[in-house]
Write a protein that holds these residues in place. Structure first.
Motif, PDB file in Angstrom:
ATOM      1  N   ARG A 221      14.921   4.573   4.389  1.00 33.10           N
ATOM      2  CA  ARG A 221      13.726   3.791   4.059  1.00 33.10           C
ATOM      3  C   ARG A 221      12.987   3.362   5.337  1.00 33.10           C
ATOM      4  O   ARG A 221      11.758   3.414   5.410  1.00 33.10           O
ATOM      5  N   LEU A 222      13.737   2.922   6.331  1.00 32.35           N
ATOM      6  CA  LEU A 222      13.098   2.485   7.577  1.00 32.35           C
ATOM      7  C   LEU A 222      12.389   3.663   8.257  1.00 32.35           C
ATOM      8  O   LEU A 222      11.260   3.526   8.753  1.00 32.35           O
ATOM      9  N   CYS A 223      13.035   4.834   8.221  1.00 30.42           N
ATOM     10  CA  CYS A 223      12.432   6.027   8.844  1.00 30.42           C
ATOM     11  C   CYS A 223      11.137   6.401   8.121  1.00 30.42           C
ATOM     12  O   CYS A 223      10.162   6.821   8.763  1.00 30.42           O
ATOM     13  N   ALA A 224      11.138   6.266   6.806  1.00 31.65           N
ATOM     14  CA  ALA A 224       9.932   6.606   6.031  1.00 31.65           C
ATOM     15  C   ALA A 224       8.758   5.749   6.490  1.00 31.65           C
ATOM     16  O   ALA A 224       7.629   6.237   6.656  1.00 31.65           O
ATOM     17  N   TYR A 225       9.014   4.455   6.705  1.00 30.12           N
ATOM     18  CA  TYR A 225       7.922   3.575   7.147  1.00 30.12           C
ATOM     19  C   TYR A 225       7.548   3.831   8.609  1.00 30.12           C
ATOM     20  O   TYR A 225       6.376   3.706   8.974  1.00 30.12           O
ATOM     21  N   GLU A 226       8.525   4.181   9.428  1.00 30.95           N
ATOM     22  CA  GLU A 226       8.197   4.503  10.825  1.00 30.95           C
ATOM     23  C   GLU A 226       7.335   5.760  10.894  1.00 30.95           C
ATOM     24  O   GLU A 226       6.436   5.864  11.724  1.00 30.95           O
TER      25      GLU A 226
ATOM     26  N   GLY B 234      -3.894   3.927   1.685  1.00 32.57           N
ATOM     27  CA  GLY B 234      -4.132   2.747   0.837  1.00 32.57           C
ATOM     28  C   GLY B 234      -4.241   1.437   1.581  1.00 32.57           C
ATOM     29  O   GLY B 234      -4.206   0.367   0.972  1.00 32.57           O
TER      30      GLY B 234
ATOM     31  N   LEU C 229      -5.876  -1.688   3.629  1.00 28.50           N
ATOM     32  CA  LEU C 229      -7.148  -2.400   3.535  1.00 28.50           C
ATOM     33  C   LEU C 229      -8.044  -1.938   4.691  1.00 28.50           C
ATOM     34  O   LEU C 229      -7.594  -1.878   5.837  1.00 28.50           O
TER      35      LEU C 229
ATOM     36  N   GLU D  34      18.498   3.244   6.322  1.00 31.07           N
ATOM     37  CA  GLU D  34      17.966   4.033   7.425  1.00 31.07           C
ATOM     38  C   GLU D  34      16.858   4.975   6.937  1.00 31.07           C
ATOM     39  O   GLU D  34      15.806   5.120   7.570  1.00 31.07           O
TER      40      GLU D  34
ATOM     41  N   TRP E 127      -2.981   4.761   7.555  1.00 32.90           N
ATOM     42  CA  TRP E 127      -1.943   4.347   6.593  1.00 32.90           C
ATOM     43  C   TRP E 127      -2.542   4.466   5.186  1.00 32.90           C
ATOM     44  O   TRP E 127      -3.563   3.829   4.915  1.00 32.90           O
TER      45      TRP E 127
ATOM     46  N   LEU F 202       5.221   6.657   8.555  1.00 32.46           N
ATOM     47  CA  LEU F 202       3.867   6.208   8.165  1.00 32.46           C
ATOM     48  C   LEU F 202       3.168   5.511   9.329  1.00 32.46           C
ATOM     49  O   LEU F 202       1.967   5.671   9.536  1.00 32.46           O
ATOM     50  N   GLU F 203       3.936   4.738  10.073  1.00 26.02           N
ATOM     51  CA  GLU F 203       3.372   3.967  11.189  1.00 26.02           C
ATOM     52  C   GLU F 203       2.812   4.904  12.272  1.00 26.02           C
ATOM     53  O   GLU F 203       1.856   4.567  12.964  1.00 26.02           O
ATOM     54  N   ARG F 204       3.410   6.073  12.407  1.00 27.56           N
ATOM     55  CA  ARG F 204       2.960   7.016  13.435  1.00 27.56           C
ATOM     56  C   ARG F 204       1.619   7.653  13.097  1.00 27.56           C
ATOM     57  O   ARG F 204       0.918   8.130  13.965  1.00 27.56           O
TER      58      ARG F 204
END
Lengths: 59, 489
Positions: free
Chosen positions: A16-21, A31, A33, A14, A29, A23-25
């Motif tokens: 880890r998933l929150c960390a990426y969510e 680094g 491309l 959870e 992002w 970032l998604e907000r």
């Protein structure tokens, strides 16, 4: 999903998933491309393929 | 949560159980470029360079190596490194988004297990050939081709690789650290011996070894196809390496330094060696290039390098197989699993030793699969999901995730895979080299990649939303809504 270790494993996932969510907000992002990378890549590919064919590709 | 537990979960993330966080990733640009180069400079570059020399001379060969590897590496890296480098997810976990849970298992079996079994047999036979050449060099006799020593050496290599793989990663790391630099030294020595005998002009004017077609352009295109296949052959592996990179850009660009640059250099040296020494078999070059002293050292290193490569791919494939397979395989002993995995390579060595000399046929068959997989990956990640993955769906229980598709398989992606594979074989048959006119200007990998991507895109747009498959964003839906983030705000 009963043991303590399973609960902790689910919490870790959870986190880890929150960390990426999070970032998604963000608008940017870190680094990721960019359009400049894509243009550079397209040019590089074109130069490599056309250049190699011109210099040695035709018999 | 205790520190030891945190460490355990972090190790689990490294092995692919969960997404790696950006702060946990270990490789920067040069770190990944070095790791990439070390992986690329293995004995397979000798085989690919040697196979290219069968069709074209050095000048055309270098052009084919550059063109083929550029296309293969860029498409393979775009479809795997960009998503895995962005989200830190394990490559075959990421593939659940387009193939479903069971579909990604099937892709793993086709692209990694079958490929690894073939490579184990080829590299084992190369070990056997190296021993055979070593023996004939010492006794000053002629090598026996596929005699008992070659078969025995190949079987011994597979058994040794299995035994080392059973010992675990420490031994593998120690062996791997010395192999890439040793192979670079062998390549430099080969170039030195070749340059003593021939000028650059003489080298570039050398003819191909066994061109199968009268039309040199067709031979050139086959050489390009072999090198596209070489670039695409990294597809099953580079996604999992790129997730260890600090960010998406770092996960992508080093592939052009390592896998493209280092492999192209190695293949070019091999191309020169093959054309000047008159054989596509690398073990023959080592015997012929620099006298007995160099021959003995180079052939011994070649055998060791093959063994290390075999251990690496065997270990990686069996680790992945355990991750993806059900409880039954996971509860099986590590040694038993490795032994079972080696049965088919042993059978190939005994019954189909010709796979070594026709190595490029095996390589090109893998491209029929890998090019279609890359096309589906690009269509799905870039055009259907618009570069945003819903990680919750990837890690959710299959019964509640839209990635369950149809009993864990996405029929759309599988149809696209079959379509890509089929068009490849129609345009260019790897077994017979029969080809259409279309192949002589379009290759076979590019149409396969394009068709698989188009079929996947078209059928997904047409059917997936109606069937509730895949959790794809609708055409006009904003990405942030599509991945489900607003729901939790």
């Amino acid at each position: 999903m009963n043991s303590q270790v399973d609960v902790e494993r689910a919490q870790d996932l959870e986190r880890r998933l929150c960390a990426y969510e999070e970032l998604e907000r963000r608008a940017h992002w870190p680094g990721a491309l960019t359009a400049a990378d894509v243009v550079a890549l397209a040019l590089l590919v074109l130069v490599m393929i056309a250049g190699a064919y011109y210099l040695g590709g035709h018999p | 949560m205790s520190a030891s537990r945190e460490q355990e979960f972090r190790l689990g993330a490294e092995r692919g159980d969960t997404p790696l966080l950006p702060s946990e990733r270990v490789w920067g640009f040069w770190g990944f470029a070095y790791a990439n180069s070390a992986l690329a400079v293995a004995t397979w570059v000798f085989l690919i360079g040697g196979a290219t020399a069968l069709f074209v001379g050095p000048l055309q060969g270098i052009a084919a190596i550059i063109i083929g590897n550029t296309i293969g590496v860029v498409l393979a890296a775009s479809s795997t490194c960009l998503p895995c480098g962005k989200y830190g997810v394990e490559q075959f976990t990421f593939l659940r988004s387009m193939f479903g849970l069971n579909g990604s298992r099937l892709v793993y079996f086709l692209s990694v297990v079958v490929l690894t079994m073939g490579w184990l047999a080829v590299l084992g036979l190369m070990c056997g050939r190296a021993l055979d050449n070593l023996q004939t060099l010492v006794h000053q006799a002629q090598p026996s081709g596929d005699g008992w020593l070659v078969t025995g050496g190949a079987l011994l290599a597979i058994v040794l690789a299995a035994l080392v793989a059973m010992r675990g990663p420490d031994m593998i790391r120690r062996l791997s650290a010395v192999i890439a630099p040793s192979l670079i030294l062998i390549m430099l020595a080969l170039m030195y011996f070749i340059s003593r005998r021939y000028s650059l002009d003489q080298l570039l004017a050398m003819p191909p070894l066994q061109p199968p077609f009268e039309n040199p352009h067709v031979n050139f295109m086959v050489a390009v196809e072999i090198n596209i296949a070489a670039g695409f052959s990294w597809w099953p592996y580079i996604g999992n390496l790129s997730r260890l990179c600090s960010n998406q850009r770092t996960a992508f660009w080093p592939n052009l330094v390592g896998i493209f640059g280092a492999a192209s250099l190695g293949e070019s040296v091999s191309l020169f060696a093959a054309t000047t020494l008159g054989s596509s078999d690398p073990t023959a070059w080592m015997r012929l290039a620099g006298g007995m002293g160099f021959g003995i050292i180079a052939l011994s290193f070649l055998a060791l390098a093959n063994l290390t490569g075999m251990v690496n791919i065997l270990y990686t494939a069996v680790i992945g197989l355990r991750q993806l397979a059900g409880e039954r395989l996971r509860s099986m002993g590590w040694g038993v699993l490795i032994t079972l995995f080696c049965i088919i390579p042993v059978v190939i060595v005994v019954l189909l030793p010709g796979i070594y000399d026709g190595f490029f046929i095996f390589l090109v068959w893998t491209s029929a699969l890998n090019s279609a997989l890359a096309g589906i990956g690009i269509a799905d990640y870039f055009f259907l999901r618009k570069q945003r993955l819903n990680l919750r769906q990837l890690y959710a229980e299959p019964s509640v995730s839209p990635l369950r598709y149809c009993k864990g398989f996405n029929p759309i992606a599988l149809v696209a895979l079959v379509a890509g594979f089929a068009i490849y074989v129609v345009v260019f048959n790897p077994q017979t080299l029969a080809h259409t006119d279309f192949f002589t200007f379009a290759t076979a990998s590019l149409p396969s990649c394009l068709l698989a991507g188009l079929v996947h895109y078209g059928l997904t747009r047409l059917l997936a939303a109606r069937l509730g498959w895949g959790g794809y964003p609708k055409r006009n839906e904003r990405n942030i809504e599509a991945v489900g983030l607003r729901v939790q705000d």
